[in-house]
Design a protein around this motif. Structure first.
Motif, PDB file in Angstrom:
ATOM      1  N   GLY A 147       0.837  -1.200   0.000  1.00 26.30           N
ATOM      2  CA  GLY A 147       0.000   0.000   0.000  1.00 26.30           C
ATOM      3  C   GLY A 147       0.867   1.242   0.000  1.00 26.30           C
ATOM      4  N   ASP A 148       0.496   2.215   0.840  1.00 27.91           N
ATOM      5  CA  ASP A 148       1.305   3.423   0.911  1.00 27.91           C
ATOM      6  C   ASP A 148       2.234   3.413   2.122  1.00 27.91           C
ATOM      7  OD1 ASP A 148      -0.523   3.742   2.922  1.00 27.91           O
ATOM      8  OD2 ASP A 148      -1.465   5.539   2.094  1.00 27.91           O
ATOM      9  N   GLY A 149       2.383   2.248   2.743  1.00 25.54           N
ATOM     10  CA  GLY A 149       3.360   2.116   3.819  1.00 25.54           C
ATOM     11  C   GLY A 149       2.720   1.716   5.124  1.00 25.54           C
ATOM     12  N   PRO A 150       3.513   1.603   6.149  1.00 24.42           N
ATOM     13  CA  PRO A 150       4.935   1.966   6.236  1.00 24.42           C
ATOM     14  C   PRO A 150       5.867   0.925   5.645  1.00 24.42           C
ATOM     15  CG  PRO A 150       4.221   1.036   8.318  1.00 24.42           C
ATOM     16  CD  PRO A 150       2.992   1.097   7.447  1.00 24.42           C
ATOM     17  N   VAL A 151       7.127   1.316   5.447  1.00 25.09           N
ATOM     18  CA  VAL A 151       8.161   0.365   5.065  1.00 25.09           C
ATOM     19  C   VAL A 151       8.445  -0.522   6.272  1.00 25.09           C
ATOM     20  CG1 VAL A 151      10.559   0.102   4.320  1.00 25.09           C
ATOM     21  CG2 VAL A 151       9.183   1.993   3.441  1.00 25.09           C
ATOM     22  N   GLU A 187       8.003  15.787   3.073  1.00 22.58           N
ATOM     23  CA  GLU A 187       6.651  16.119   3.508  1.00 22.58           C
ATOM     24  C   GLU A 187       5.655  15.966   2.352  1.00 22.58           C
ATOM     25  OE1 GLU A 187       4.239  19.792   5.699  1.00 22.58           O
ATOM     26  OE2 GLU A 187       6.359  20.015   5.163  1.00 22.58           O
ATOM     27  N   GLY A 188       4.565  15.269   2.624  1.00 23.73           N
ATOM     28  CA  GLY A 188       3.545  15.030   1.601  1.00 23.73           C
ATOM     29  C   GLY A 188       3.717  13.708   0.883  1.00 23.73           C
ATOM     30  N   ASN A 189       4.900  13.079   1.027  1.00 25.22           N
ATOM     31  CA  ASN A 189       5.141  11.764   0.420  1.00 25.22           C
ATOM     32  C   ASN A 189       4.627  10.651   1.319  1.00 25.22           C
ATOM     33  OD1 ASN A 189       8.273  11.919  -1.481  1.00 25.22           O
ATOM     34  ND2 ASN A 189       6.392  13.081  -1.686  1.00 25.22           N
ATOM     35  N   THR A 190       4.301   9.530   0.726  1.00 27.87           N
ATOM     36  CA  THR A 190       4.000   8.321   1.489  1.00 27.87           C
ATOM     37  C   THR A 190       5.263   7.460   1.506  1.00 27.87           C
ATOM     38  OG1 THR A 190       3.161   7.244  -0.512  1.00 27.87           O
ATOM     39  CG2 THR A 190       1.558   8.342   0.925  1.00 27.87           C
ATOM     40  N   PRO A 191       5.504   6.693   2.568  1.00 32.54           N
ATOM     41  CA  PRO A 191       6.722   5.876   2.642  1.00 32.54           C
ATOM     42  C   PRO A 191       6.867   4.916   1.475  1.00 32.54           C
ATOM     43  CG  PRO A 191       5.696   6.010   4.790  1.00 32.54           C
ATOM     44  CD  PRO A 191       4.725   6.614   3.822  1.00 32.54           C
ATOM     45  N   CYS A 192       5.738   4.368   0.991  1.00 35.81           N
ATOM     46  CA  CYS A 192       5.756   3.457  -0.149  1.00 35.81           C
ATOM     47  C   CYS A 192       5.000   4.098  -1.310  1.00 35.81           C
ATOM     48  CB  CYS A 192       5.105   2.123   0.206  1.00 35.81           C
ATOM     49  SG  CYS A 192       5.948   1.214   1.518  1.00 35.81           S
ATOM     50  N   SER A 193       5.437   3.802  -2.515  1.00 35.14           N
ATOM     51  CA  SER A 193       4.786   4.341  -3.707  1.00 35.14           C
ATOM     52  C   SER A 193       3.788   3.335  -4.256  1.00 35.14           C
ATOM     53  CB  SER A 193       5.838   4.658  -4.782  1.00 35.14           C
ATOM     54  OG  SER A 193       6.755   5.619  -4.312  1.00 35.14           O
TER      55      SER A 193
END
Length: 287
Positions: A153-157, A172-178
């Motif tokens: 998904g979008d994380g966490p790693v 900032e604004g990024n998700t840990p996973c793409s």
């Protein structure tokens, strides 16, 4: 009797003694021994160059940040100092460190090689600028040999099943996973390799995006130039680059946790074995 002739030896003079000569002061001797500055300058420059080369080769080297893939930890144009001494003593990169490494082979294949001028060549030769001929990258180590790293998904790693708290360094604004085929993965890092990711997760062509190439996205430890330890330039951005606390959380080092009980068991068994052996030897001696 007549007066003593000028230059003749006086009766008070001992045999072999000469008239006293003017005493030279320390200042006059120093002035006489001093060499002109222009004669000293080539030697000073030579020593400075030798020291710079030794520092570049064995201690630290300056590198320039060419892209936005490590924002906001590092900005484009920042100059970082890289520790090259520690690897000489056998230390390997650890999770959470920001490292500079040579291109594993194909990561920068589409990037043009800049043509430096004469001044840039000299500065790179003595270590004040990165070499334009070396294609180097800078990323954060997420996994080392034996680790299992995964993104869903979008994380966490997750590293060895432990989720990372990356709010302190992920852009900032990024998700840990793409969200995407390459951004969703579960890999086991081979021994002697690293899994690296940029802090600007949605703008970093890191290990995730080279899984279909030779090396499968892993970076050989031997390719690592050193660990980036300080942002040295510009002055208003001076800061250190410590390992985030999340990489020190309990249980993340699965290999160490698994071997610890075994090591304790061996340590406890050794005295028992030696004691039993001693008793058997005594018994044999009595027979």
């Amino acid at each position: 009797m007549g007066d003593v002739a000028v230059g003749a030896r006086s009766e008070q003079d001992g045999p072999g003694e000469r008239p006293e000569e003017p005493v030279r002061t320390k200042e006059s001797k120093a002035k006489k021994q001093q060499r002109p500055f222009w004669k000293e300058l080539p030697l000073l420059i030579g020593v400075a160059l030798v020291l710079a080369l030794l520092i570049k080769t064995f201690l630290v080297q300056a590198f320039s940040i060419p892209s936005d893939s490590m924002q906001n930890t590092l900005q484009r144009g920042d100059r970082v100092l890289v520790d090259k001494l520690t690897p000489w003593f056998g230390a390997e990169p650890e999770r959470g460190e920001v490292v500079v490494f040579h291109d594993p082979g194909t990561w920068l294949k589409d990037e043009p090689t800049p043509q430096p001028n004469a001044v840039q060549k000299v500065l790179s030769w003595i270590g004040l600028m990165p070499s334009a001929n070396e294609k180097d990258l800078i990323k954060r180590v997420i996994g080392v040999g034996g680790d299992t790293v995964e993104c869903k998904g979008d994380g966490p790693v997750k590293v060895n099943g432990k989720p990372l708290d990356e709010q302190s360094y992920v852009f900032e604004g990024n998700t840990p996973c793409s969200l995407g085929i390459q951004g969703q993965f579960k890999v086991t890092v081979p021994k002697g390799k690293l899994w690296v990711m940029g802090d600007h997760r949605q703008n970093s062509a890191d290990s995730r995006y080279h899984q279909d190439e030779p090396g499968n996205g892993f970076v050989p430890v031997d390719n690592v130039v050193g660990r980036a330890i300080v942002v040295a330039w510009p002055i208003d951005r001076w800061s250190t680059l410590p390992v985030p606390d999340t990489f020190g959380q309990k249980g993340i080092d699965k290999a160490a946790a698994a071997t610890a009980p075994a090591a304790l068991g061996i340590a406890g068994a050794v005295p028992l074995v030696l004691l039993r052996r001693r008793r058997l030897l005594r018994t044999d001696a009595r027979v």
